[in-house]
Design a protein around this motif. Structure first.
Motif, PDB file in Angstrom:
ATOM      1  N   GLY A 140       0.815  -1.215   0.000  1.00  0.00           N
ATOM      2  CA  GLY A 140       0.000   0.000   0.000  1.00  0.00           C
ATOM      3  C   GLY A 140       0.845   1.259   0.000  1.00  0.00           C
ATOM      4  N   GLY A 141       1.910   1.266   0.812  1.00  0.00           N
ATOM      5  CA  GLY A 141       2.794   2.418   0.854  1.00  0.00           C
ATOM      6  C   GLY A 141       3.510   2.640  -0.468  1.00  0.00           C
ATOM      7  N   GLU A 142       3.930   1.558  -1.102  1.00  0.00           N
ATOM      8  CA  GLU A 142       4.601   1.670  -2.403  1.00  0.00           C
ATOM      9  C   GLU A 142       3.638   2.190  -3.470  1.00  0.00           C
ATOM     10  N   GLN A 143       2.410   1.691  -3.442  1.00  0.00           N
ATOM     11  CA  GLN A 143       1.415   2.159  -4.410  1.00  0.00           C
ATOM     12  C   GLN A 143       1.195   3.668  -4.277  1.00  0.00           C
ATOM     13  N   GLN A 144       1.126   4.157  -3.035  1.00  0.00           N
ATOM     14  CA  GLN A 144       0.880   5.578  -2.847  1.00  0.00           C
ATOM     15  C   GLN A 144       2.096   6.401  -3.252  1.00  0.00           C
ATOM     16  N   ARG A 145       3.294   5.867  -3.065  1.00  0.00           N
ATOM     17  CA  ARG A 145       4.491   6.582  -3.525  1.00  0.00           C
ATOM     18  C   ARG A 145       4.539   6.641  -5.050  1.00  0.00           C
ATOM     19  N   VAL A 146       4.083   5.585  -5.716  1.00  0.00           N
ATOM     20  CA  VAL A 146       3.971   5.621  -7.182  1.00  0.00           C
ATOM     21  C   VAL A 146       2.973   6.704  -7.596  1.00  0.00           C
ATOM     22  N   PRO A 164      -4.438  11.860   1.568  1.00  0.00           N
ATOM     23  CA  PRO A 164      -3.481  10.958   0.906  1.00  0.00           C
ATOM     24  C   PRO A 164      -3.022   9.795   1.754  1.00  0.00           C
ATOM     25  N   SER A 165      -3.054   9.952   3.098  1.00  0.00           N
ATOM     26  CA  SER A 165      -2.620   8.852   3.969  1.00  0.00           C
ATOM     27  C   SER A 165      -3.792   8.161   4.647  1.00  0.00           C
ATOM     28  N   SER A 170      -0.174   3.430  10.151  1.00  0.00           N
ATOM     29  CA  SER A 170       0.527   4.566  10.746  1.00  0.00           C
ATOM     30  C   SER A 170       1.968   4.683  10.256  1.00  0.00           C
ATOM     31  N   LYS A 171       2.646   3.553  10.068  1.00  0.00           N
ATOM     32  CA  LYS A 171       4.042   3.596   9.625  1.00  0.00           C
ATOM     33  C   LYS A 171       4.147   4.155   8.210  1.00  0.00           C
ATOM     34  N   ASN A 172       3.310   3.618   7.298  1.00  0.00           N
ATOM     35  CA  ASN A 172       3.348   4.103   5.920  1.00  0.00           C
ATOM     36  C   ASN A 172       2.851   5.535   5.814  1.00  0.00           C
TER      37      ASN A 172
END
Length: 226
Positions: A140-146, A164-165, A170-172
């Motif tokens: 999920g975190g990688e998808q949002q960074r993309v 956006p979050s 919480s970590k991502n």
């Protein structure tokens, strides 16, 4: 970077914005907060040219978008504005690299140049090793960074982000927030972020609080109650 004057917006009999005026400076990270139904997303969509105000004026990067035709607005949006949403909206059949390139290709950028810029952004976001992975293979975190890289591909004047979050743990979420501030500092990027996340809001350069369609406070993040 942005100046909005006397913005009104209604949907049927529901008046959502009741004369909102604000200014946002270049390289500023602004959080827009308020309870559900306060008008946050409506304001963001009007500032981001996704919706039109019933009354009022919006100037972005010295251009009065209130006077633009639909075609001119679409071209302006593609060139000058980046968007990040709560759900990443990556196209599942394309790789991370291809997803990031789409706005650049729409703009008319040659594919090799678009891919070069996309790889620069992937490196900046520590995702070079995931360039050829499809969204289903990303966290999920990688998808949002993309999705962040996609928003930045055309070097926009301003990036608008709507919760956006909100879909991250919480970590991502913290990593994404740190990324926004890094991009502001490194790229001098302007961010306007609608958020319910208190940790992000208090770190912002400024907090704009909406209540019942009006701005009720507009001050520095570190000093504003949430």
């Amino acid at each position: 970077m942005i100046k909005a004057s006397n913005i009104f917006k209604s949907y049927g009999d529901l008046q959502v914005l009741k004369g909102v005026s604000l200014e946002i400076n270049r390289s500023e990270l602004v959080a827009i907060v308020g309870s559900s139904g306060a008008g946050k997303s409506t304001l963001l969509h009007i500032l981001g040219t996704l919706d039109k105000a019933d009354k009022g004026e919006v100037i972005i990067d010295n251009e009065n978008i209130s006077t633009f035709s639909s075609a001119s607005l679409s071209a302006f949006r593609n060139k000058k504005i980046g968007f990040i949403f709560q759900f990443h909206y990556l196209l599942p059949e394309f790789t991370a690299l291809e997803n990031i390139c789409i706005p650049a290709l729409i703009k008319g950028t040659f594919q090799k140049e678009a891919e070069r810029r996309a790889m620069e952004l992937l490196a900046l976001l520590n995702l070079s090793h995931r360039a050829q992975h499809k969204p289903s293979a990303l966290s999920g975190g990688e998808q949002q960074r993309v999705a962040v890289a996609r928003a930045l591909i055309n070097n926009p004047a301003v990036v608008f982000a709507d919760e956006p979050s909100g879909n991250l743990d919480s970590k991502n979420a913290e990593e994404l927030h740190n990324l926004f501030f890094e991009l502001r500092d490194r790229l001098q990027q302007t961010f306007v972020i609608v958020t319910h996340n208190k940790e992000l809001a208090v770190r912002a350069d400024r907090i704009i609080e909406l209540h019942d369609g009006l701005i009720v406070s507009n001050g520095h993040g570190a000093h504003q109650p949430i």
